[in-house]
Scaffold this active site. Structure first.
Site, PDB file in Angstrom:
ATOM      1  N   HIS A 237     -22.688 -15.931 -14.291  1.00  0.00           N
ATOM      2  CA  HIS A 237     -23.819 -15.152 -13.777  1.00  0.00           C
ATOM      3  C   HIS A 237     -23.355 -14.088 -12.784  1.00  0.00           C
ATOM      4  CE1 HIS A 237     -27.601 -15.094 -11.088  1.00  0.00           C
ATOM      5  NE2 HIS A 237     -27.949 -14.515 -12.213  1.00  0.00           N
ATOM      6  N   ARG A 238     -23.589 -12.832 -13.113  1.00  0.00           N
ATOM      7  CA  ARG A 238     -23.101 -11.687 -12.319  1.00  0.00           C
ATOM      8  C   ARG A 238     -21.574 -11.739 -12.229  1.00  0.00           C
ATOM      9  NH1 ARG A 238     -27.478 -12.235  -7.260  1.00  0.00           N
ATOM     10  NH2 ARG A 238     -29.193 -12.956  -8.557  1.00  0.00           N
TER      11      ARG A 238
ATOM     12  N   GLU B 122     -22.706 -12.272 -17.350  1.00  0.00           N
ATOM     13  CA  GLU B 122     -24.056 -11.716 -17.240  1.00  0.00           C
ATOM     14  C   GLU B 122     -24.020 -10.612 -16.198  1.00  0.00           C
ATOM     15  OE1 GLU B 122     -28.314 -11.853 -15.460  1.00  0.00           O
ATOM     16  OE2 GLU B 122     -26.343 -11.927 -14.496  1.00  0.00           O
TER      17      GLU B 122
ATOM     18  N   ASP C 286     -26.522  -7.041 -14.296  1.00  0.00           N
ATOM     19  CA  ASP C 286     -27.827  -6.432 -14.021  1.00  0.00           C
ATOM     20  C   ASP C 286     -27.643  -4.918 -14.017  1.00  0.00           C
ATOM     21  OD1 ASP C 286     -29.353  -8.956 -13.095  1.00  0.00           O
ATOM     22  OD2 ASP C 286     -27.553  -8.967 -11.849  1.00  0.00           O
TER      23      ASP C 286
ATOM     24  N   HIS D  33     -27.541  -5.955  -8.751  1.00  0.00           N
ATOM     25  CA  HIS D  33     -28.723  -6.824  -8.877  1.00  0.00           C
ATOM     26  C   HIS D  33     -29.919  -6.362  -8.056  1.00  0.00           C
ATOM     27  CE1 HIS D  33     -31.341 -10.220  -7.779  1.00  0.00           C
ATOM     28  NE2 HIS D  33     -31.145 -10.585  -9.026  1.00  0.00           N
TER      29      HIS D  33
ATOM     30  N   GLU E 234     -28.642  -7.659 -18.495  1.00  0.00           N
ATOM     31  CA  GLU E 234     -30.037  -7.653 -18.041  1.00  0.00           C
ATOM     32  C   GLU E 234     -30.471  -6.262 -17.612  1.00  0.00           C
ATOM     33  OE1 GLU E 234     -31.247 -10.401 -14.918  1.00  0.00           O
ATOM     34  OE2 GLU E 234     -33.138  -9.300 -14.689  1.00  0.00           O
TER      35      GLU E 234
ATOM     36  N   LYS F 104     -32.727  -4.512 -15.403  1.00  0.00           N
ATOM     37  CA  LYS F 104     -33.413  -4.941 -14.176  1.00  0.00           C
ATOM     38  C   LYS F 104     -34.500  -3.920 -13.808  1.00  0.00           C
ATOM     39  CE  LYS F 104     -32.315  -8.123 -11.749  1.00  0.00           C
ATOM     40  NZ  LYS F 104     -32.885  -9.468 -12.038  1.00  0.00           N
TER      41      LYS F 104
ATOM     42  N   ASP G  32     -23.453 -19.365 -11.374  1.00  0.00           N
ATOM     43  CA  ASP G  32     -22.505 -18.692 -10.481  1.00  0.00           C
ATOM     44  C   ASP G  32     -21.176 -19.448 -10.442  1.00  0.00           C
ATOM     45  OD1 ASP G  32     -24.709 -17.115  -9.864  1.00  0.00           O
ATOM     46  OD2 ASP G  32     -25.020 -18.009  -7.874  1.00  0.00           O
TER      47      ASP G  32
END
Ligand code: G3P
Ligand code: CA
Length: 294
Positions: free
Chosen positions: A43-44, A70, A72, A85, A153, A155, A282
């Site tokens: 994640h990120r 992943e 944003d 993000h 994603e 955003k 994460d």
């Protein structure tokens, strides 16, 4: 830049390895159930160990052995897509020091050249000083170089008119709309159902995901335009996951579920027992150790 970031990533990975693979600890090597276990999404990037949404964070995920990352995507004042993000630059860069008079420091109020000056690493740790907010172009090239896969994603699409087509344009320019990558290495997601539907209509061959937990009665509507439903782990149970799996998506396959943000072993095992297809985390090392995913 890469030599420095690779060195930082190596150091971080060695620290990770020493922590996780100490004497007597269980091996993270895949077992016989490896392929049927949930996919683990960093994640990120590996954002518990490197500054989120930076190239350093995806390099570290790669070095830890994770394919899927992943991110944003948002847009600058002058129309460049960047990977970050928050709606503002304040939490994850030194913008307040560099541009003290520009409060509230919204991404959409800064040009790409201004954002490129910011340090997006030192807030996280001195060893990451000099990390930048990447443009989407830079990011896609790095994902490609790392041979990784991306859960992208979009955003806040409601404040960035046309960001869906613009994102597809960048993906096309960087080779990410070629058949092999579309089929196996790219999923586009958003909290906005309208945005997910737009992506599906613009490029019906792409896989998409809706971020949220629609009511059971509403799920069939989502199955018209999205292949996956990605909910917060606190909002689901095994009945809901089964109901999602019982629907067929726009590509003729059962809808899938990847849940977020799961950073501990007990929760990872709990959502695995619910039958989820993916876990967004994460701490991909912690989740892999718990559920054996890849
Ligand atoms: O991929 C799921 C997750 O990223 C959604 O929440 O706020 O971290 O973008 P957020
Ligand atoms: Ca996200």
């Amino acid at each position: 830049m890469y030599v420095r970031s690779a060195a930082a990533a190596t150091a971080a990975f060695l620290g990770f390895a020493l922590t996780v693979c100490g004497a007597g600890s269980a091996s993270a090597a895949p077992g016989p159930d490896w392929l049927s276990n949930p996919i683990v999404y960093a994640h990120r990037g590996a954002s518990a160990y490197a500054p989120e949404n930076t190239l350093e964070a995806i390099d570290l995920a790669m070095m830890m052995g994770f394919d899927w990352v992943e991110n944003d995507v948002q847009r600058t004042k002058d129309g460049t897509l960047v990977v970050i993000h928050d709606e503002t630059l304040a939490r994850t860069t030194d913008v307040e020091q560099v541009f003290p008079d520009r409060k509230p420091w919204r991404v959409k109020d800064f040009t790409a050249v201004e954002i490129a000056q910011l340090d997006a690493g030192s807030w996280f740790g001195q060893e990451f000083t000099g990390a930048r907010v990447p443009t989407l172009r830079e990011y896609m090239r790095r994902v490609q170089r790392n041979q990784q896969r991306l859960l992208l994603e979009i955003k806040r699409p409601e404040i960035y008119a046309g960001i869906e087509q613009q994102t597809l344009d960048v993906l096309g320019e960087t080779g990410w709309l070629e058949e092999n990558r579309v089929a196996r290495r790219l999923v586009i997601q958003s909290f906005s159902a309208a945005s997910v539907r737009t992506v599906h209509e613009l490029r019906p061959d792409l896989s998409t995901a809706f971020l949220g937990t629609p009511a059971l009665a509403d799920l069939p509507q989502y199955a018209e335009f999205t292949d996956r439903i990605n909910p917060a782990h606190t909002t689901i149970n095994s009945d809901w996951v089964s109901a999602v799996h019982g629907l067929t998506g726009p590509h003729g396959k059962a809808l899938e579920v990847a849940t977020w943000t799961v950073d501990d072993a007990a929760t990872a095992r709990k959502v695995q027992d619910m039958g989820v297809d993916g876990i967004i985390t994460d701490k991909p090392d912690v989740v892999r150790e718990a559920v054996g995913g890849y």
